[in-house]
Write an enzyme that holds these catalytic residues in place. Structure first.
Site, PDB file in Angstrom:
ATOM      1  N   GLN A   1      19.035  -5.967   4.652  1.00  0.00           N
ATOM      2  CA  GLN A   1      18.379  -4.879   3.910  1.00  0.00           C
ATOM      3  C   GLN A   1      17.866  -3.941   5.383  1.00  0.00           C
ATOM      4  OE1 GLN A   1      15.145  -7.136   2.474  1.00  0.00           O
ATOM      5  NE2 GLN A   1      13.512  -5.750   3.390  1.00  0.00           N
TER       6      GLN A   1
ATOM      7  N   GLU B   1      -3.150  -9.189   6.221  1.00  0.00           N
ATOM      8  CA  GLU B   1      -4.024  -9.246   4.915  1.00  0.00           C
ATOM      9  C   GLU B   1      -3.347  -8.670   3.535  1.00  0.00           C
ATOM     10  OE1 GLU B   1      -6.866 -10.737   3.922  1.00  0.00           O
ATOM     11  OE2 GLU B   1      -7.410  -9.216   2.200  1.00  0.00           O
ATOM     12  N   GLY B   2      -2.530  -7.947   3.808  1.00  0.00           N
ATOM     13  CA  GLY B   2      -1.850  -7.267   2.841  1.00  0.00           C
ATOM     14  C   GLY B   2      -0.825  -8.404   2.062  1.00  0.00           C
ATOM     15  N   HIS B   3      -0.406  -9.198   2.901  1.00  0.00           N
ATOM     16  CA  HIS B   3       0.382 -10.513   2.094  1.00  0.00           C
ATOM     17  C   HIS B   3      -0.553 -11.394   1.560  1.00  0.00           C
ATOM     18  CE1 HIS B   3       3.218  -9.216   5.798  1.00  0.00           C
ATOM     19  NE2 HIS B   3       4.106  -9.108   4.566  1.00  0.00           N
TER      20      HIS B   3
ATOM     21  N   TYR C   1       5.460 -12.766   9.278  1.00  0.00           N
ATOM     22  CA  TYR C   1       4.340 -12.068  10.423  1.00  0.00           C
ATOM     23  C   TYR C   1       3.279 -11.646   9.296  1.00  0.00           C
ATOM     24  CZ  TYR C   1       3.240 -10.504  14.889  1.00  0.00           C
ATOM     25  OH  TYR C   1       2.416 -10.333  16.141  1.00  0.00           O
TER      26      TYR C   1
ATOM     27  N   LYS D   1       2.396  -0.774  -1.396  1.00  0.00           N
ATOM     28  CA  LYS D   1       2.819  -0.068  -0.152  1.00  0.00           C
ATOM     29  C   LYS D   1       4.245   0.416  -0.009  1.00  0.00           C
ATOM     30  CE  LYS D   1       2.755   0.157   4.768  1.00  0.00           C
ATOM     31  NZ  LYS D   1       3.953  -0.882   5.074  1.00  0.00           N
TER      32      LYS D   1
ATOM     33  N   GLN E   1      10.071   0.351  -3.641  1.00  0.00           N
ATOM     34  CA  GLN E   1      10.564  -1.160  -4.014  1.00  0.00           C
ATOM     35  C   GLN E   1      10.038  -1.736  -5.413  1.00  0.00           C
ATOM     36  OE1 GLN E   1      11.073  -4.288  -0.829  1.00  0.00           O
ATOM     37  NE2 GLN E   1       8.999  -4.679  -1.404  1.00  0.00           N
TER      38      GLN E   1
HETATM   39  P1  AMP Z   1       7.276  -7.329   3.857  1.00  0.00           P
HETATM   40  O1  AMP Z   1       6.825  -8.850   4.508  1.00  0.00           O
HETATM   41  O2  AMP Z   1       6.764  -6.373   4.619  1.00  0.00           O
HETATM   42  O3  AMP Z   1       8.595  -7.335   3.359  1.00  0.00           O
HETATM   43  O4  AMP Z   1       6.281  -7.329   2.637  1.00  0.00           O
HETATM   44  C1  AMP Z   1       6.225  -8.290   1.868  1.00  0.00           C
HETATM   45  C2  AMP Z   1       5.338  -7.931   0.629  1.00  0.00           C
HETATM   46  O5  AMP Z   1       4.211  -7.705   1.008  1.00  0.00           O
HETATM   47  C3  AMP Z   1       5.753  -6.748  -0.011  1.00  0.00           C
HETATM   48  O6  AMP Z   1       5.753  -6.644  -1.527  1.00  0.00           O
HETATM   49  C4  AMP Z   1       4.955  -5.715   0.562  1.00  0.00           C
HETATM   50  O7  AMP Z   1       4.827  -4.365  -0.511  1.00  0.00           O
HETATM   51  C5  AMP Z   1       3.756  -6.332   0.481  1.00  0.00           C
HETATM   52  N1  AMP Z   1       2.900  -5.626   1.555  1.00  0.00           N
HETATM   53  C6  AMP Z   1       3.186  -5.350   2.820  1.00  0.00           C
HETATM   54  N2  AMP Z   1       2.120  -4.700   3.474  1.00  0.00           N
HETATM   55  C7  AMP Z   1       1.237  -4.262   2.456  1.00  0.00           C
HETATM   56  C8  AMP Z   1      -0.317  -3.813   2.328  1.00  0.00           C
HETATM   57  N3  AMP Z   1      -0.805  -3.271   3.685  1.00  0.00           N
HETATM   58  N4  AMP Z   1      -0.801  -4.121   1.417  1.00  0.00           N
HETATM   59  C9  AMP Z   1      -0.430  -4.535   0.291  1.00  0.00           C
HETATM   60  N5  AMP Z   1       0.815  -5.134   0.261  1.00  0.00           N
HETATM   61  C10 AMP Z   1       1.608  -5.178   1.437  1.00  0.00           C
END
Ligand code: AMP
Length: 297
Positions: A67, A41-43, A38, A156, A160
């Site tokens: 998890q 922009e963070g990813h 999903y 974020k 972790q």
């Molecule tokens: P997730 O899919 O939520 O498990 O996140 C996968 C990776 O993306 C993890 O390393 C998160 O820390 C990173 N991530 C999620 N949201 C953000 C964000 N807003 N800014 C930067 N990295 C993010």
């Protein structure tokens, strides 16, 4: 872009790519971005950082059941494979790994990776028991499958980052952990796959997190002498004044050791300090943080 659902197929592909490079006298360096999909922009920012510094970029998309706690959102966690693949393609990803739960956890799985409670017992670990065991176990498995030179994680999820960095160090895993800054919406809300759960009023209310963290950050950067207790009080006061917010935790700890600061200790006297919060809006639990240091952020 190559797509893999089986561990063996991905390994075969990586082996071939590495062999091809070796035959040309080169070393193929792999950057890895593990996610639960999903994508936003963070990813994308992690993928761009990986693209910049590696020959090959591997993205994994796997909603990792171990998890999630029994009453958490594993079943309803948002998924959109087609959109994710489009974003991956745009960011120049070479290989996407999309394993099934059965592929990652065959019937007899008897091993897990646990990092000490010293790092995993507080913050999110306190309200999500077992969560970090799930994270470190899946990340170890993924590292063993992909064998990356570098792996990219968002700040974020600051705890972790601390936990995985420690695991890699303790277990001599040959991978460099690269932390990347938090990406936010224009109004400040930290991007998260879970933001999609928020009703409009909850989303508006959730802005209190970034607004107040920014406020604390400004107080420090302006040379103020804020103590950990004062910072927590400021945040708690603002969060409890927001009717739709239900506070899980507000913590001020050292980073990356995660030792709590005493209430009378001043922030930013030396080293880095993590101010981290988790707050529920309706059934959606959001986290956000800032890392402060003497030099500013
Ligand atoms: P997730 O899919 O939520 O498990 O996140 C996968 C990776 O993306 C993890 O390393 C998160 O820390 C990173 N991530 C999620 N949201 C953000 C964000 N807003 N800014 C930067 N990295 C993010």
């Amino acid at each position: 872009m190559n797509l893999f659902r089986n561990i063996q197929d991905l390994r075969q592909y990586l082996k071939q790519e590495r062999l091809k490079a070796a035959l040309e006298g080169k070393v193929l360096e792999t950057g890895f971005v593990p996610t639960m999909g999903y994508l936003h922009e963070g990813h994308a920012s992690l993928l761009r950082e990986a693209r910049r510094n590696n020959d090959l970029v591997v993205l994994s998309i796997f909603v990792n059941p171990i998890q999630f706690g029994p009453n958490e959102d594993f079943e309803r966690y948002p998924r959109d494979e087609a959109k994710d693949l489009q974003l991956a393609e745009q960011e120049g990803v070479d290989a996407v790994f999309l394993p099934s739960v059965g592929e990652m956890y065959p019937a007899q799985t008897l091993t897990k990776i646990t990092v000490s409670q010293q790092l995993t017992g507080g913050l999110c670990g306190a309200s999500r028991p077992g969560h970090f065991d799930g994270v470190t176990t899946v990340v170890s498995k993924l590292f063993n499958i992909v064998e990356p030179e570098r792996a990219y994680f968002g700040q974020k999820d600051a705890q972790q980052v601390a936990v995985i960095t420690q695991m890699v160090k303790d277990l001599n895993m040959p991978v460099q952990i690269v932390p990347c800054p938090i990406r936010r919406e224009e109004d400040g809300l930290a991007l998260s796959s879970r933001n999609v759960y928020l009703a409009p009023a909850e989303r508006e209310a959730a802005l209190v997190l970034s607004r107040q963290l920014l406020h604390v950050q400004e107080l420090i950067n302006e040379g103020g002498t804020l103590t950990a207790g004062e910072a927590k009080e400021t945040l708690l006061h603002a969060f409890t004044a927001e009717p739709l917010a239900e506070v899980d935790y507000v913590e001020v700890v050292r980073f990356p050791g995660l030792q709590p600061l005493g209430d009378s200790e001043r922030i930013a006297q030396d080293g880095e300090v993590l101010v981290a919060v988790a707050v529920k809006f309706g059934s959606t639990r959001l986290i956000d943080n800032v890392i402060l240091s003497k030099k500013g952020v």
